[in-house]
Design an enzyme around this catalytic site. Sequence first.
Site, PDB file in Angstrom:
ATOM      1  N   ASP A  62      -0.062  -3.192  -0.476  1.00  0.00           N
ATOM      2  CA  ASP A  62      -0.558  -1.810  -0.401  1.00  0.00           C
ATOM      3  C   ASP A  62      -0.177  -1.135   0.915  1.00  0.00           C
ATOM      4  O   ASP A  62      -0.897  -0.272   1.404  1.00  0.00           O
ATOM      5  CB  ASP A  62      -2.089  -1.761  -0.578  1.00  0.00           C
TER       6      ASP A  62
ATOM      7  N   HIS B 248       2.930   0.380  -7.406  1.00  0.00           N
ATOM      8  CA  HIS B 248       3.431   1.203  -6.315  1.00  0.00           C
ATOM      9  C   HIS B 248       3.551   2.638  -6.800  1.00  0.00           C
ATOM     10  O   HIS B 248       3.849   2.894  -7.962  1.00  0.00           O
ATOM     11  CB  HIS B 248       4.757   0.687  -5.746  1.00  0.00           C
TER      12      HIS B 248
END
Length: 430
Positions: A13, A41
């Site tokens: 992340d 993503h």
Amino acid sequence: MANVVVVGAQWGDEGKGKIVDWLAEQADVVVRFQGGHNAGHTLVIDGVTYKLSLLPSGVVRGGTLSVIGNGVVVDPWHLVDEIARIGTQGVSITPETLRIADNATLILPLHRELDHFRETANATLKIGTTKRGIGPAYEDKVGRRAIRVVDLADEALLGAKIERLLAHHNALRRGLGIEEVDGAALKAELLAIAPKILPYADTVWVLLDEARRGGQRILFEGAQGALLDVDHGTYPYVTSSNIVAAQAATGSGLGPSAIGYVLGIVKAYTTRVGEGPFPTELTDAIGEKIGERGREFGVVTGRKRRCGWFDAALVRQTVRTSGIDGIALTKLDILDGFETIKICTGYRLDGRLIDHLPASQADQARVEPVYETIDGWFETTAGARSWAELPAQAIKYVRRIEELIGATVALLSTSPERDDTILVHNPFED
């Protein structure tokens, strides 16, 4: 000209999507080399948000070939759904734009079921998986009983492979008190999905070798973060694959010499999803503030991310284990307005100062962060596109991070928009 490997240098992340998209515009080929659809993503292009989890980021770029390598575990049903979903946003994916390694392992419904059962059966032992079958699929790969993409093309062999697979899984399910899997039904499911997958299948290592020899730029796109690597992460609170940069070669079928520049993606603070040690975690109002500002919720699961100060000791570890040449620092703007900011430089364990996170699970749980405090800044960094637009204290913070981790900043991201990026060094021009 170098090929480029992008790896997350923390627990995932870190903002890889934007950086990969920025690099993908310069690449001829974009390759996923590990993981599955457990790590999402987000790309923002011309105001349109694309959320991907299995497809390489290159799919949204015209003229770029996207490749799913042999190191990836592929859920064929999810892949078909993701292709269809992206299609509704005007992105056409065809066998001319996407290739899948014919020796990639498939994630089956029984893998998802086993993953979910294990994670929910004993709360005290849960790892914090996404329950998407990633781990069990890798187990079958290592156990040499996996069903692979190429097996979908041979109905007779597929039946024999399913029989071998279920000899293991049904014995396990009987022991766990779970209903056994019907082999004929599983075979029917696979044969039904096969025509939607096989057109994309290819001998990927040959394709990539030809691209490399032809001078094409190859971008290797890592998922998750190196601190979740099955060998070098915070075991057992890790994923089931290798994530460090060396996996780009193994997971794509190219030799190590094909890897050029290694770019580590680093968030200006630290986050983690799920269980496991987190030395700099902030459970107070500051942690909440960082999480709210950074919109720290998982793309795939929607789970709230744990937040904390930047841990230079952990990133320094990743710089070494992945051979990182330079970093892309993201989300600096989230720290705007803090009076003071802390950076973890090492740990204290049983009264001793150490400069890395130990391998022992018990020791990882006991380490205490050693902090260095620097003054914050009150001017905004959001949208900055040059060093001259950054506050002096923000630059000081970036420079201190470089010193502590032993790697320089190649790119600095100041917002989710791809153009809000300060370029110091283009990895493709190394």
